[in-house]
Scaffold this motif. Structure first.
Motif, PDB file in Angstrom:
ATOM      1  N   ALA B  60       0.837  -1.203   0.000  1.00 50.62           N
ATOM      2  CA  ALA B  60       0.000   0.000   0.000  1.00 50.62           C
ATOM      3  C   ALA B  60       0.869   1.250   0.000  1.00 50.62           C
ATOM      4  O   ALA B  60       0.591   2.218  -0.706  1.00 50.62           O
ATOM      5  N   CYS B  61       1.945   1.226   0.786  1.00 54.57           N
ATOM      6  CA  CYS B  61       2.843   2.385   0.865  1.00 54.57           C
ATOM      7  C   CYS B  61       3.508   2.629  -0.483  1.00 54.57           C
ATOM      8  O   CYS B  61       3.595   3.757  -0.948  1.00 54.57           O
ATOM      9  N   ASN B  62       3.941   1.555  -1.104  1.00 56.62           N
ATOM     10  CA  ASN B  62       4.601   1.658  -2.403  1.00 56.62           C
ATOM     11  C   ASN B  62       3.719   2.395  -3.415  1.00 56.62           C
ATOM     12  O   ASN B  62       4.175   3.279  -4.137  1.00 56.62           O
ATOM     13  N   GLU B  64       0.864   4.258  -2.716  1.00 52.99           N
ATOM     14  CA  GLU B  64       0.445   5.577  -2.237  1.00 52.99           C
ATOM     15  C   GLU B  64       1.532   6.619  -2.460  1.00 52.99           C
ATOM     16  O   GLU B  64       1.265   7.747  -2.847  1.00 52.99           O
ATOM     17  N   GLN B  65       2.779   6.216  -2.216  1.00 51.78           N
ATOM     18  CA  GLN B  65       3.882   7.166  -2.297  1.00 51.78           C
ATOM     19  C   GLN B  65       4.551   7.155  -3.670  1.00 51.78           C
ATOM     20  O   GLN B  65       5.548   7.855  -3.869  1.00 51.78           O
ATOM     21  N   GLY B  66       4.013   6.367  -4.598  1.00 50.43           N
ATOM     22  CA  GLY B  66       4.578   6.332  -5.940  1.00 50.43           C
ATOM     23  C   GLY B  66       6.034   5.891  -5.952  1.00 50.43           C
ATOM     24  O   GLY B  66       6.855   6.451  -6.673  1.00 50.43           O
ATOM     25  N   TYR B  96       9.575   2.981   2.112  1.00 50.18           N
ATOM     26  CA  TYR B  96       9.403   3.812   3.310  1.00 50.18           C
ATOM     27  C   TYR B  96       9.023   2.962   4.510  1.00 50.18           C
ATOM     28  O   TYR B  96       9.084   3.408   5.636  1.00 50.18           O
ATOM     29  N   THR B  97       8.584   1.741   4.241  1.00 54.09           N
ATOM     30  CA  THR B  97       8.259   0.842   5.339  1.00 54.09           C
ATOM     31  C   THR B  97       8.649  -0.569   4.950  1.00 54.09           C
ATOM     32  O   THR B  97       8.510  -0.945   3.782  1.00 54.09           O
ATOM     33  N   VAL B  98       9.181  -1.324   5.902  1.00 55.23           N
ATOM     34  CA  VAL B  98       9.441  -2.740   5.665  1.00 55.23           C
ATOM     35  C   VAL B  98       8.995  -3.543   6.879  1.00 55.23           C
ATOM     36  O   VAL B  98       8.973  -3.044   7.998  1.00 55.23           O
ATOM     37  N   ARG B 113       7.463  -7.456  12.457  1.00 54.85           N
ATOM     38  CA  ARG B 113       7.362  -6.059  12.868  1.00 54.85           C
ATOM     39  C   ARG B 113       7.543  -5.120  11.677  1.00 54.85           C
ATOM     40  O   ARG B 113       8.520  -5.216  10.956  1.00 54.85           O
ATOM     41  N   LYS B 114       6.561  -4.255  11.529  1.00 56.89           N
ATOM     42  CA  LYS B 114       6.624  -3.218  10.505  1.00 56.89           C
ATOM     43  C   LYS B 114       7.438  -2.058  11.050  1.00 56.89           C
ATOM     44  O   LYS B 114       7.302  -1.698  12.216  1.00 56.89           O
ATOM     45  N   MET B 115       8.308  -1.515  10.224  1.00 57.55           N
ATOM     46  CA  MET B 115       9.017  -0.303  10.651  1.00 57.55           C
ATOM     47  C   MET B 115       8.867   0.796   9.614  1.00 57.55           C
ATOM     48  O   MET B 115       8.644   0.536   8.427  1.00 57.55           O
ATOM     49  N   GLN B 116       8.945   2.022  10.087  1.00 54.78           N
ATOM     50  CA  GLN B 116       8.801   3.220   9.265  1.00 54.78           C
ATOM     51  C   GLN B 116       9.276   4.364  10.148  1.00 54.78           C
ATOM     52  O   GLN B 116       9.711   4.122  11.259  1.00 54.78           O
ATOM     53  N   CYS B 117       9.176   5.586   9.695  1.00 52.80           N
ATOM     54  CA  CYS B 117       9.500   6.715  10.568  1.00 52.80           C
ATOM     55  C   CYS B 117       8.511   6.694  11.727  1.00 52.80           C
ATOM     56  O   CYS B 117       7.322   6.461  11.524  1.00 52.80           O
ATOM     57  N   LYS B 178      11.748   9.468   3.199  1.00 52.53           N
ATOM     58  CA  LYS B 178      11.293   8.668   4.344  1.00 52.53           C
ATOM     59  C   LYS B 178       9.780   8.712   4.415  1.00 52.53           C
ATOM     60  O   LYS B 178       9.139   9.517   3.728  1.00 52.53           O
ATOM     61  N   CYS B 179       9.221   7.874   5.242  1.00 47.16           N
ATOM     62  CA  CYS B 179       7.780   7.864   5.503  1.00 47.16           C
ATOM     63  C   CYS B 179       7.340   9.236   5.977  1.00 47.16           C
ATOM     64  O   CYS B 179       7.977   9.838   6.837  1.00 47.16           O
ATOM     65  N   ILE B 180       6.261   9.742   5.396  1.00 46.52           N
ATOM     66  CA  ILE B 180       5.765  11.062   5.794  1.00 46.52           C
ATOM     67  C   ILE B 180       4.390  10.970   6.450  1.00 46.52           C
ATOM     68  O   ILE B 180       3.654  11.938   6.521  1.00 46.52           O
ATOM     69  N   PHE B 181       4.041   9.767   6.927  1.00 48.54           N
ATOM     70  CA  PHE B 181       2.745   9.559   7.594  1.00 48.54           C
ATOM     71  C   PHE B 181       1.616   9.850   6.601  1.00 48.54           C
ATOM     72  O   PHE B 181       0.524  10.234   6.997  1.00 48.54           O
ATOM     73  N   CYS B 182       1.933   9.675   5.299  1.00 47.82           N
ATOM     74  CA  CYS B 182       0.973  10.001   4.245  1.00 47.82           C
ATOM     75  C   CYS B 182       0.392  11.401   4.428  1.00 47.82           C
ATOM     76  O   CYS B 182      -0.784  11.642   4.188  1.00 47.82           O
ATOM     77  N   TYR B 183       1.238  12.338   4.856  1.00 48.43           N
ATOM     78  CA  TYR B 183       0.746  13.668   5.206  1.00 48.43           C
ATOM     79  C   TYR B 183       0.000  14.357   4.071  1.00 48.43           C
ATOM     80  O   TYR B 183      -1.136  14.776   4.226  1.00 48.43           O
ATOM     81  N   PRO B 192      -6.747   8.192   7.450  1.00 49.40           N
ATOM     82  CA  PRO B 192      -5.695   7.304   7.938  1.00 49.40           C
ATOM     83  C   PRO B 192      -4.658   7.035   6.845  1.00 49.40           C
ATOM     84  O   PRO B 192      -4.988   7.077   5.664  1.00 49.40           O
ATOM     85  N   PRO B 193      -3.423   6.739   7.227  1.00 50.81           N
ATOM     86  CA  PRO B 193      -2.388   6.412   6.237  1.00 50.81           C
ATOM     87  C   PRO B 193      -2.763   5.166   5.430  1.00 50.81           C
ATOM     88  O   PRO B 193      -3.552   4.337   5.894  1.00 50.81           O
ATOM     89  N   ALA B 194      -2.174   5.056   4.254  1.00 46.73           N
ATOM     90  CA  ALA B 194      -2.485   3.948   3.352  1.00 46.73           C
ATOM     91  C   ALA B 194      -2.152   2.595   3.974  1.00 46.73           C
ATOM     92  O   ALA B 194      -2.896   1.623   3.835  1.00 46.73           O
ATOM     93  N   CYS B 195      -1.027   2.528   4.675  1.00 47.37           N
ATOM     94  CA  CYS B 195      -0.614   1.243   5.247  1.00 47.37           C
ATOM     95  C   CYS B 195      -1.610   0.796   6.318  1.00 47.37           C
ATOM     96  O   CYS B 195      -1.954  -0.382   6.410  1.00 47.37           O
ATOM     97  N   VAL B 196      -2.083   1.752   7.118  1.00 46.44           N
ATOM     98  CA  VAL B 196      -3.041   1.430   8.174  1.00 46.44           C
ATOM     99  C   VAL B 196      -4.328   0.882   7.547  1.00 46.44           C
ATOM    100  O   VAL B 196      -4.864  -0.136   7.975  1.00 46.44           O
ATOM    101  N   SER B 241       4.903   9.259  17.593  1.00 47.23           N
ATOM    102  CA  SER B 241       3.515   9.098  17.165  1.00 47.23           C
ATOM    103  C   SER B 241       3.193   7.636  16.864  1.00 47.23           C
ATOM    104  O   SER B 241       2.086   7.180  17.044  1.00 47.23           O
ATOM    105  N   TRP B 242       4.175   6.915  16.335  1.00 47.93           N
ATOM    106  CA  TRP B 242       4.001   5.487  16.089  1.00 47.93           C
ATOM    107  C   TRP B 242       4.559   4.747  17.294  1.00 47.93           C
ATOM    108  O   TRP B 242       5.698   4.990  17.706  1.00 47.93           O
ATOM    109  N   MET B 243       3.762   3.865  17.858  1.00 46.47           N
ATOM    110  CA  MET B 243       4.166   3.172  19.088  1.00 46.47           C
ATOM    111  C   MET B 243       3.944   1.669  18.908  1.00 46.47           C
ATOM    112  O   MET B 243       3.135   1.251  18.092  1.00 46.47           O
TER     113      MET B 243
HETATM  114  S1  SF4 Z   1       2.291   6.251   6.784  1.00 46.04           S
HETATM  115 FE1  SF4 Z   1       2.222   6.404   4.533  1.00 46.04          FE
HETATM  116  S2  SF4 Z   1       4.346   6.868   3.978  1.00 46.04           S
HETATM  117 FE2  SF4 Z   1       4.409   6.070   6.086  1.00 46.04          FE
HETATM  118  S3  SF4 Z   1       4.720   3.844   5.884  1.00 46.04           S
HETATM  119 FE3  SF4 Z   1       2.504   4.160   5.984  1.00 46.04          FE
HETATM  120  S4  SF4 Z   1       1.862   4.311   3.820  1.00 46.04           S
HETATM  121 FE4  SF4 Z   1       4.085   4.623   3.866  1.00 46.04          FE
END
Ligand code: SF4
Ligand code: SF4
Ligand code: SF4
Lengths: 184, 310
Positions: B60-62, B64-66, B96-98, B113-117, B178-183, B192-196, B241-243
């Motif tokens: 989803a992140c891939n 969403e973030q092109g 941005y996330t693995v 475990r998913k990681m991102q900013c 980096k991950c921008i929280f889909c800002y 909500p962010p795409a990954c969520v 913000s991510w916990m």
């Molecule tokens: S919040 Fe957005 S940019 Fe960050 S990991 Fe999730 S989908 Fe990718």
């Protein structure tokens, strides 16, 4: 992800049907009153609908394993027992009536601000299905692969870069050596 | 405190400020201590008891973030075996996330475990950046303006979670990624962010950070045997913000348990004052002098479309 209209109708029909069938005395519903199978297509987008064999599952699970307290049977989760033990059946039994298809939209997040609300952590519909179904399947050895329950659609293949959208030169099984990262 | 947390409050005047930073202590540091994050910042609880390693979030992140096409499909799980210099996969400019897999002795199944900013309340990346490329938005996202980034990589060193990386394909315009929280596509509109949204297991629960903290603590309270009694990110690095909540000690799932509870920025400032920056980032420094000279114009120019670019 839009809620499928068909599922809504099915849920209504199911809810209505059960309401009519349920004895007015408020005793627990019985498995025979339930539908044979339910097509779950509410969230079908990346994966096709799930054809859920309800009749088969009533043989292997208690109503409360999935319906918690709403079918009038006592819940099995310890935290639920505290409030919902010995209660009558609920007005509604379908998953969609309590678990939101879009749990994280503002409207639903706002509800969390109500200090009276106890269920602050109710999973959305997709979460509820997967946590419950997959959780049980893992425990009892049921199927756990994504496509064991729902086939990936073309949109899904595109999202996952797989099937006919697989990266050029990709060979399954062979480790794809990504270029070494330049992190220093 | 409604004004956006700006690095400028701590370090004035770019490079000179960075060097003089140890002198600036009292008042400015005090302000940093008083800042406990934006009250309406959004957050995510990552529940490791729920994650099944399906990689839907990565896919989803891939999209969403092109981001570029991956080397292997997102439903290929052999990636969990990949090792790079003895390390599991990590985030970079194309990911941005693995999600990584961890074998833990206590359980009869692996954990994922998913990681991102982590979108720190007081981001070290932001504080350490001497061209003011980063912004912490009131919604909680830590975003950046690649137009002013000079590619000095200080933020890479400063981030306690090793998140920011660089796109090197263009040597003349290095760009932090980096991950921008889909800002820009979601969070700023309250979505909500795409990954969520993609996570089938709701292993990622999204809401206001304060509500998510409550959710996390409630889950631990309700099923005491299931979780370690700690919310990773409640205090780590001054709060993020991510916990994460986990059934096993956090170091067993690759989270650094030595991360300080204080905002990293206090440390970063000290660090930058001590380490002779010229030795580590000499070439970037030259670029920096030039860029600093033209920085004001660039900032002015970019403020109109502020941070629109991810
Ligand atoms: S919040 Fe957005 S940019 Fe960050 S990991 Fe999730 S989908 Fe990718
Ligand atoms: S995790 Fe790293 S990149 Fe993300 S906000 Fe914190 S310091 Fe910055
Ligand atoms: S989508 Fe959810 S369950 Fe799947 S790997 Fe990502 S966090 Fe885990």
């Amino acid at each position: 992800m839009q809620p499928g209209k068909k599922m809504k109708q099915a849920a209504w029909a199911l809810g209505l049907g059960l309401a009519l069938l349920a004895p007015a005395t408020g005793q627990a519903m019985s498995a025979e009153d339930a539908p044979e199978s339910v097509e779950i297509d509410t969230l079908a987008e990346l994966y096709g609908p799930v054809s859920f064999d309800h009749a088969m599952h009533t043989d292997v699970a208690q109503c409360s394993d999935c319906h918690h307290h709403t079918t009038g049977t006592d819940p099995t989760d310890p935290p639920c027992v505290k409030c919902h033990y010995g209660r009558e059946e609920g007005e509604t039994v379908s998953c969609t009536d309590c678990h939101a298809a879009e749990p994280f939209i503002q409207e639903n997040l706002k509800k969390l601000e109500n200090p009276e609300i106890f269920h602050i952590d109710k999973p959305g519909l997709k979460g509820a299905y997967h946590i419950n179904c997959l959780g049980c399947h893992q425990e009892v050895g049921g199927p756990t692969g994504c496509q064991d329950c729902h086939q990936m659609t073309e949109a899904g293949e595109k999202r996952f870069d797989t099937g006919k959208f697989a990266p050029a030169g990709y060979r399954p099984g062979a480790e794809q050596h990504e270029p070494e990262k330049k992190h220093e | 405190m409604t004004e956006q947390l700006s690095r400028r409050r701590f370090i004035k005047g770019g490079l000179a400020g960075t060097v003089a930073v140890s002198v600036l202590k009292d008042k400015e540091t005090q302000a940093a201590h008083d800042f406990e994050g934006y009250p309406d910042a959004m957050g995510v609880v990552v529940d490791l008891t729920r994650c099944v390693g399906c990689r839907s979030c990565e896919a989803a992140c891939n999209k969403e973030q092109g981001l570029p096409e991956p080397a292997e499909p997102f439903d290929d799980f052999s990636v969990f075996d990949y090792m790079f210099h003895g390390q599991k996969r990590r985030t970079d400019e194309a990911h941005y996330t693995v999600v990584n897999r961890y074998e833990v002795p206590q359980l009869d199944h692996p954990l994922f475990r998913k990681m991102q900013c982590n979108h720190c309340n007081e981001p070290a990346c932001l504080t350490s950046c001497f061209v003011n490329a980063y912004t912490k938005t009131p919604q909680g996202a830590v975003i950046y303006n690649s137009k002013v980034c000079v590619g000095c990589r200080t933020c890479m060193i400063a981030c306690p979670f090793y998140v920011p990386t660089f796109k090197y394909s263009s040597a003349f315009s290095p760009r932090i990624m980096k991950c921008i929280f889909c800002y820009d596509t979601r969070l700023k509109d309250g979505k909500p962010p795409a990954c969520v949204e993609a996570c089938p297991q709701e292993a990622l629960t999204f809401g206001k950070r304060i509500d998510m903290l409550e959710v996390a603590h409630q889950r631990i309270r309700m099923e005491p045997g299931k979780y370690i009694d700690h919310v990773y990110g409640e205090h780590e690095a001054g709060g993020t913000s991510w916990m994460y909540i986990s059934p096993v000690p956090f170091d067993e799932v690759g989270l650094d348990t030595s991360v300080t509870r204080e905002p990293i920025l206090n440390y970063v400032k000290g660090f930058l004052a001590i380490v002779p920056m010229v030795l580590t980032i000499w070439p970037a420094l030259f670029a920096g002098f030039h860029l600093l000279a033209t920085r004001k114009d660039r900032i002015k120019e970019s403020q109109t479309d502020e941070n629109q670019e991810g």
